[in-house]
Scaffold this active site. Structure first.
Site, PDB file in Angstrom:
ATOM      1  N   LYS A   1     -29.390  -3.553   5.118  1.00 54.24           N
ATOM      2  CA  LYS A   1     -29.175  -4.960   4.724  1.00 54.24           C
ATOM      3  C   LYS A   1     -28.642  -5.811   5.869  1.00 54.24           C
ATOM      4  CE  LYS A   1     -25.416  -2.440   3.203  1.00 54.24           C
ATOM      5  NZ  LYS A   1     -25.336  -1.212   2.445  1.00 54.24           N
TER       6      LYS A   1
ATOM      7  N   GLY B   1     -23.958   5.550  -2.362  1.00 54.51           N
ATOM      8  CA  GLY B   1     -23.915   7.008  -2.498  1.00 54.51           C
ATOM      9  C   GLY B   1     -25.272   7.597  -2.156  1.00 54.51           C
TER      10      GLY B   1
ATOM     11  N   LYS C   1     -26.256  -8.632   1.557  1.00 60.47           N
ATOM     12  CA  LYS C   1     -27.107  -8.328   0.396  1.00 60.47           C
ATOM     13  C   LYS C   1     -27.590  -9.617  -0.276  1.00 60.47           C
ATOM     14  CE  LYS C   1     -24.771  -3.945  -0.276  1.00 60.47           C
ATOM     15  NZ  LYS C   1     -23.550  -3.333  -0.802  1.00 60.47           N
TER      16      LYS C   1
ATOM     17  N   GLY D   1     -12.776   7.982  -0.971  1.00 60.68           N
ATOM     18  CA  GLY D   1     -14.055   7.868  -0.261  1.00 60.68           C
ATOM     19  C   GLY D   1     -14.841   6.618  -0.644  1.00 60.68           C
TER      20      GLY D   1
ATOM     21  N   THR E   1     -25.612   9.949   5.515  1.00 61.12           N
ATOM     22  CA  THR E   1     -25.388  10.025   4.059  1.00 61.12           C
ATOM     23  C   THR E   1     -26.693   9.828   3.286  1.00 61.12           C
ATOM     24  OG1 THR E   1     -23.208   9.103   4.434  1.00 61.12           O
ATOM     25  CG2 THR E   1     -24.023   9.020   2.168  1.00 61.12           C
ATOM     26  N   VAL E   2     -27.356   8.693   3.529  1.00 56.70           N
ATOM     27  CA  VAL E   2     -28.560   8.393   2.757  1.00 56.70           C
ATOM     28  C   VAL E   2     -29.712   9.316   3.189  1.00 56.70           C
ATOM     29  CG1 VAL E   2     -30.194   6.599   2.080  1.00 56.70           C
ATOM     30  CG2 VAL E   2     -27.810   5.994   2.473  1.00 56.70           C
TER      31      VAL E   2
ATOM     32  N   ASP F   1     -20.447  -7.603   3.766  1.00 54.50           N
ATOM     33  CA  ASP F   1     -21.502  -6.732   3.235  1.00 54.50           C
ATOM     34  C   ASP F   1     -22.198  -7.417   2.048  1.00 54.50           C
ATOM     35  OD1 ASP F   1     -22.780  -3.960   2.827  1.00 54.50           O
ATOM     36  OD2 ASP F   1     -21.821  -4.339   0.893  1.00 54.50           O
TER      37      ASP F   1
HETATM   38  N1  NAP Z   1     -24.241   5.001   2.229  1.00 52.48           N
HETATM   39  C1  NAP Z   1     -24.676   4.293   1.205  1.00 52.48           C
HETATM   40  O1  NAP Z   1     -24.266   4.510   0.069  1.00 52.48           O
HETATM   41  C2  NAP Z   1     -25.706   3.221   1.416  1.00 52.48           C
HETATM   42  C3  NAP Z   1     -26.177   2.497   0.294  1.00 52.48           C
HETATM   43  C4  NAP Z   1     -27.161   1.529   0.471  1.00 52.48           C
HETATM   44  C5  NAP Z   1     -27.646   1.285   1.736  1.00 52.48           C
HETATM   45  N2  NAP Z   1     -27.140   1.984   2.809  1.00 52.48           N
HETATM   46  C6  NAP Z   1     -27.698   1.679   4.133  1.00 52.48           C
HETATM   47  O2  NAP Z   1     -28.394   2.852   4.581  1.00 52.48           O
HETATM   48  C7  NAP Z   1     -28.312   2.935   5.994  1.00 52.48           C
HETATM   49  C8  NAP Z   1     -27.718   4.291   6.373  1.00 52.48           C
HETATM   50  O3  NAP Z   1     -26.421   4.385   5.826  1.00 52.48           O
HETATM   51  P1  NAP Z   1     -25.624   5.774   5.799  1.00 52.48           P
HETATM   52  O4  NAP Z   1     -24.467   5.548   4.888  1.00 52.48           O
HETATM   53  O5  NAP Z   1     -26.552   6.881   5.519  1.00 52.48           O
HETATM   54  O6  NAP Z   1     -25.094   5.830   7.311  1.00 52.48           O
HETATM   55  P2  NAP Z   1     -24.582   7.116   8.092  1.00 52.48           P
HETATM   56  O7  NAP Z   1     -24.041   8.112   7.150  1.00 52.48           O
HETATM   57  O8  NAP Z   1     -23.723   6.613   9.200  1.00 52.48           O
HETATM   58  O9  NAP Z   1     -25.935   7.712   8.707  1.00 52.48           O
HETATM   59  C9  NAP Z   1     -26.611   7.129   9.790  1.00 52.48           C
HETATM   60  C10 NAP Z   1     -27.095   8.272  10.665  1.00 52.48           C
HETATM   61  O10 NAP Z   1     -27.944   7.744  11.665  1.00 52.48           O
HETATM   62  C11 NAP Z   1     -27.542   8.275  12.921  1.00 52.48           C
HETATM   63  N3  NAP Z   1     -27.900   7.359  13.979  1.00 52.48           N
HETATM   64  C12 NAP Z   1     -27.271   6.228  14.358  1.00 52.48           C
HETATM   65  N4  NAP Z   1     -27.921   5.639  15.378  1.00 52.48           N
HETATM   66  C13 NAP Z   1     -28.998   6.423  15.653  1.00 52.48           C
HETATM   67  C14 NAP Z   1     -30.053   6.365  16.599  1.00 52.48           C
HETATM   68  N5  NAP Z   1     -30.114   5.385  17.473  1.00 52.48           N
HETATM   69  N6  NAP Z   1     -30.986   7.340  16.596  1.00 52.48           N
HETATM   70  C15 NAP Z   1     -30.900   8.369  15.726  1.00 52.48           C
HETATM   71  N7  NAP Z   1     -29.921   8.478  14.795  1.00 52.48           N
HETATM   72  C16 NAP Z   1     -28.987   7.528  14.760  1.00 52.48           C
HETATM   73  C17 NAP Z   1     -26.053   8.451  12.789  1.00 52.48           C
HETATM   74  O11 NAP Z   1     -25.558   9.343  13.749  1.00 52.48           O
HETATM   75  P3  NAP Z   1     -23.998   9.182  14.207  1.00 52.48           P
HETATM   76  O12 NAP Z   1     -23.190   9.429  12.995  1.00 52.48           O
HETATM   77  O13 NAP Z   1     -23.867  10.236  15.251  1.00 52.48           O
HETATM   78  O14 NAP Z   1     -23.866   7.792  14.718  1.00 52.48           O
HETATM   79  C18 NAP Z   1     -25.941   9.002  11.363  1.00 52.48           C
HETATM   80  O15 NAP Z   1     -26.141  10.381  11.308  1.00 52.48           O
HETATM   81  C19 NAP Z   1     -27.485   1.738   6.442  1.00 52.48           C
HETATM   82  O16 NAP Z   1     -28.342   0.677   6.773  1.00 52.48           O
HETATM   83  C20 NAP Z   1     -26.690   1.386   5.204  1.00 52.48           C
HETATM   84  O17 NAP Z   1     -26.299   0.034   5.167  1.00 52.48           O
HETATM   85  C21 NAP Z   1     -26.189   2.935   2.672  1.00 52.48           C
END
Ligand code: NAP
Length: 433
Positions: free
Chosen positions: A105, A302, A205, A187, A13-14, A201
């Site tokens: 975090k 997001g 933070k 979502g 996502t990010v 969570d």
């Molecule tokens: N989403 C938000 O709104 C948001 C906001 C603030 C902070 N964050 C933080 O940002 C970070 C990412 O969040 P996200 O929501 O983007 O998560 P996400 O959508 O699950 O994306 C993570 C990606 O990394 C991949 N991945 C996992 N382990 C891996 C590895 N060992 N090597 C290579 N790729 C790997 C995952 O693949 P698979 O899906 O195949 O496992 C997935 O494509 C997290 O720390 C989260 O806490 C997110």
């Protein structure tokens, strides 16, 4: 002219948001920074799924070492989440003298001290704006805008899932389960929402934010936590009648050389700015010695808002790389402004309590007696329904009392034969008026 070369690990996502923004805003960022930001590699476990942003397939890799060990990459951006292998990836990048940006975090809440020390040892930057409150520049505010201030207190609504659920319960008069279902449909909640709704969570933070604000290492185990799953529609209705809204708050306060940190549902007076933070929005309300009260508000999650925070970190590090700035002000300076972290039992606050009692004479008197024996005085009480032999709620607000006294009193009250369910407590912080 030097370009800034970045490598991204985690194309979820990010990651998508960051890649999209770096491509679509390339010219704009070049104008602001004076150099180009190039994506040299993108690593993810899954290279097959379609992404909303199209990239040259030659950029993609499954091997994170092609990012952390790439001699041409200046900044490694970790966006996979979780503890391992994220921790090893960041340590490896730092050892290879790469600047690192992370949104993680969960990892920082436990390992930040070692990670920031490793960055310092290797003469590189570790920035993490996106790890707290998504797109809201709260870490930057602490690091820079408020650098001259001593922080007295932090009150954060830092989990959009919980805030959305509580807002829905209040707006539509629905219970927790229905509001959670709706959050999942929209979502705003994960399939397995425990990390969010049980408050963990927010704890992650707060561990990051409070450590930065108070210059002391605060870990999740130092933070008292309670989630929102036991809050009922009735609690929200009573709170509303008495002039409050219910919010899941991440609170950290300094008193002298002591700091207390906790996450739990709280009553917030309708006249307080945090009361109007609705839906999936986040906000952080700070009180500082020079500025006084200040509120930072916006989207806490997001792809696009979070990418905004990651890119702000890229620009900050970019300025160091091109020599416009010698170094960024560090996120955490462990200057021990406080000596100790207060235990949960030492808190003083007001309490909303809902007892589930059998409707017969004398129950309220028994409850009041036990409270008074534990130095807890009642500010007001409401007992509405009067149906014989049915369970009815006795709802009350106490004056300020010590948490350990309340716990002892509740253990006694909940063991009375006339009390049929575990009593519900919502804290009402005196400062949220
Ligand atoms: N989403 C938000 O709104 C948001 C906001 C603030 C902070 N964050 C933080 O940002 C970070 C990412 O969040 P996200 O929501 O983007 O998560 P996400 O959508 O699950 O994306 C993570 C990606 O990394 C991949 N991945 C996992 N382990 C891996 C590895 N060992 N090597 C290579 N790729 C790997 C995952 O693949 P698979 O899906 O195949 O496992 C997935 O494509 C997290 O720390 C989260 O806490 C997110």
């Amino acid at each position: 002219m030097k370009n800034i070369n970045v490598g991204i690990i985690g194309f979820g996502t990010v990651g998508n948001g960051v890649v999209h923004a770096l491509i679509s805003k390339r010219a704009y960022l070049r104008k602001r920074l004076g150099v180009s930001v190039n994506i040299l590699k993108i690593c993810d476990k899954d290279l097959r799924s379609r992404r909303s942003v199209k990239v040259d397939r030659r950029l993609l890799t499954k091997n994170y070492r092609q990012v952390t060990d790439n001699p041409n990459i200046d900044i490694v951006i970790e966006l996979i989440g979780g503890i391992q292998p994220a921790r090893d990836i960041i340590m490896r990048a730092l050892r290879n003298k790469k600047h690192v940006i992370t949104a993680n975090k969960a990892l920082l809440s436990v390992y930040k001290k070692g990670l920031f020390a490793a960055a310092k040892r290797n003469g590189v930057q570790l920035l993490c704006e996106a790890s707290v409150a998504g797109g809201i520049p709260v870490i930057k505010a602490l690091r820079e805008g408020l650098v001259a201030n001593r922080i007295n207190s932090i009150y954060g609504i830092v989990n959009g899932t919980c805030n959305y659920i509580l807002s829905q319960m209040s707006e539509k008069s629905i219970d927790f389960k229905d509001a959670l279902l709706e959050a999942k449909k929209k979502g705003y909640a994960e399939k397995r929402p425990a990390l969010d709704v049980e408050g963990h969570d927010s704890v992650h933070k707060l561990a990051v934010l409070a450590s930065m604000a108070f210059g002391i290492e605060i870990k999740p185990r130092d933070i008292y936590v309670e989630g929102i799953s036991s809050i009922s529609e009735a609690d929200i209705a009573y709170a509303d009648e008495w002039g409050y809204v219910v919010k899941l708050l991440a609170i950290a306060k300094r008193r002298g050389r002591e700091v207390a940190a906790r996450v739990h549902p709280a009553l917030v007076s309708k006249s307080h700015p945090l009361a109007s933070v609705d839906g999936s929005f986040n906000a952080v309300f700070l009180n500082t010695d020079m500025l006084g009260d200040t509120l930072l508000y916006g989207k806490g999650a997001g792809a696009v808002p979070t990418a905004s925070a990651v890119i702000s970190d890229i620009i900050d590090i970019g300025k160091v790389i091109i020599g416009e700035s010698s170094a960024n002000i560090p996120g955490i300076v462990y200057d021990n402004q406080v000596d100790s972290i207060k235990k949960k039992d030492d808190f003083y606050t007001r309490y909303y309590i809902r007892f589930s009692a059998i409707d017969k004479p004398g129950v309220l008197a028994k409850v009041s007696k036990i409270l008074s024996e534990h130095k807890i005085s009642i500010a007001f009480v409401s007992q509405k329904a009067r149906r014989r032999e049915k369970i009815v709620p006795i709802v009350m607000m106490t004056h300020e009392a010590k948490e350990s006294n309340l716990s002892k009193a509740l253990r006694k009250i909940d063991s009375l034969s006339a009390i049929k369910k575990k009593s519900i407590v919502i804290r009402a912080d005196m400062e949220l008026k």
